[in-house]
Design a protein around this motif. Structure first.
Motif, mmCIF file in Angstrom:
data_model
loop_
_atom_site.group_PDB
_atom_site.id
_atom_site.type_symbol
_atom_site.label_atom_id
_atom_site.label_comp_id
_atom_site.label_asym_id
_atom_site.label_seq_id
_atom_site.Cartn_x
_atom_site.Cartn_y
_atom_site.Cartn_z
ATOM 1 N N LYS A 126 0.847 -1.201 0.000
ATOM 2 C CA LYS A 126 0.000 0.000 0.000
ATOM 3 C C LYS A 126 0.877 1.244 0.000
ATOM 4 O O LYS A 126 1.805 1.364 0.792
ATOM 5 C CB LYS A 126 -0.920 0.027 1.220
ATOM 6 N N VAL A 131 -2.868 0.381 -4.269
ATOM 7 C CA VAL A 131 -2.857 -0.925 -3.619
ATOM 8 C C VAL A 131 -2.461 -1.977 -4.646
ATOM 9 O O VAL A 131 -3.074 -2.082 -5.711
ATOM 10 C CB VAL A 131 -4.246 -1.267 -3.029
ATOM 11 N N SER A 160 2.001 7.777 -4.024
ATOM 12 C CA SER A 160 0.816 8.214 -3.291
ATOM 13 C C SER A 160 0.543 9.692 -3.552
ATOM 14 O O SER A 160 -0.604 10.104 -3.765
ATOM 15 C CB SER A 160 1.016 7.979 -1.790
#
Length: 224
Positions: A126, A131, A160
């Motif tokens: 993650k 994911v 991210s």
């Protein structure tokens, strides 16, 4: 000819779903930690690891002391009632098999730790909203672990940040660029720009500034 497998990777919303784990040892602990943040996670066993007790104390899992070796089939059916996934993770192969058969009769999904059940839980990476699940369908845990290590070295925390930035840019472009193909083209220009990626090492704001500069230049040059 190799036997065809019908496993398909899916992302499931487990909110409000009940995950039942049998076994309070290291395997049950690992499974409980995985599910505790996204589902109602219950663990049945006579004894529980220290970590499982900590998870219960923090309200992340629910622990129930049960002598599973003495439990009848009907008692096991009551324990798994309403379960979405059942995970037999005790130290007894025969007990795990018994739990599996009872769950199968109730048409409940099963993740087996010593065989290939109806649900395979992948190794998960993650990075914020990114994911990645890795699985060899139980054929080679070593290859799965090796693959995870390789991918973890490539997928930095900047991924991210890029997801966050792309989401922000999509919202912005929908207001000013009517054509979907053009919006997609602009998003890819940002995604493939090394200066934007490098900007994340300084700050999110620096990368954001560079991304908007790219979009502004492209829109000006195209007369938008």
């Amino acid at each position: 000819m190799a036997e065809k497998n019908n496993f398909l990777p899916l992302m499931l919303d487990l909110s409000g779903r009940k995950i039942i784990i049998f076994g309070g040892g290291s395997v049950g602990e690992r499974k409980a930690e995985l599910f505790s943040g996204c589902a109602d996670t219950l663990v049945f066993s006579l004894e529980f690891s220290q970590r499982l007790q900590e998870l219960e104390a923090s309200g992340q899992v629910r622990l129930f002391r049960v002598d599973l070796l003495a439990a009848s089939d009907s008692e096991l059916r009551k324990l798994i009632s309403g379960a979405f996934i059942v995970i037999p993770a005790t130290s007894s192969f025969e007990l795990n098999r018994k739990i599996t058969l009872v769950a199968r009769e109730s048409d409940i999904l099963i993740n087996q730790v010593d065989a290939l059940g109806s649900v395979v839980i992948p190794s998960v990476i993650k990075r914020g909203d990114l994911v990645i699940g890795i699985s060899t369908l139980g054929h080679s845990p070593a290859v799965s672990k090796y693959t995870r290590r390789q991918i973890e070295g490539l997928i930095t925390p900047a991924y991210s940040d890029m997801i966050r930035l792309q989401d922000e840019l999509r919202t912005y472009l929908k207001q000013y660029v009517a054509e979907q193909r053009k919006r997609k083209e602009l998003l890819w220009k940002v995604l493939e720009n090394e200066a934007v990626w490098n900007g994340f090492s300084e700050s999110y704001e620096k990368a954001e500034e560079r991304a908007y500069a790219i979009i502004s230049d492209c829109l000006e040059n195209s007369g938008k």
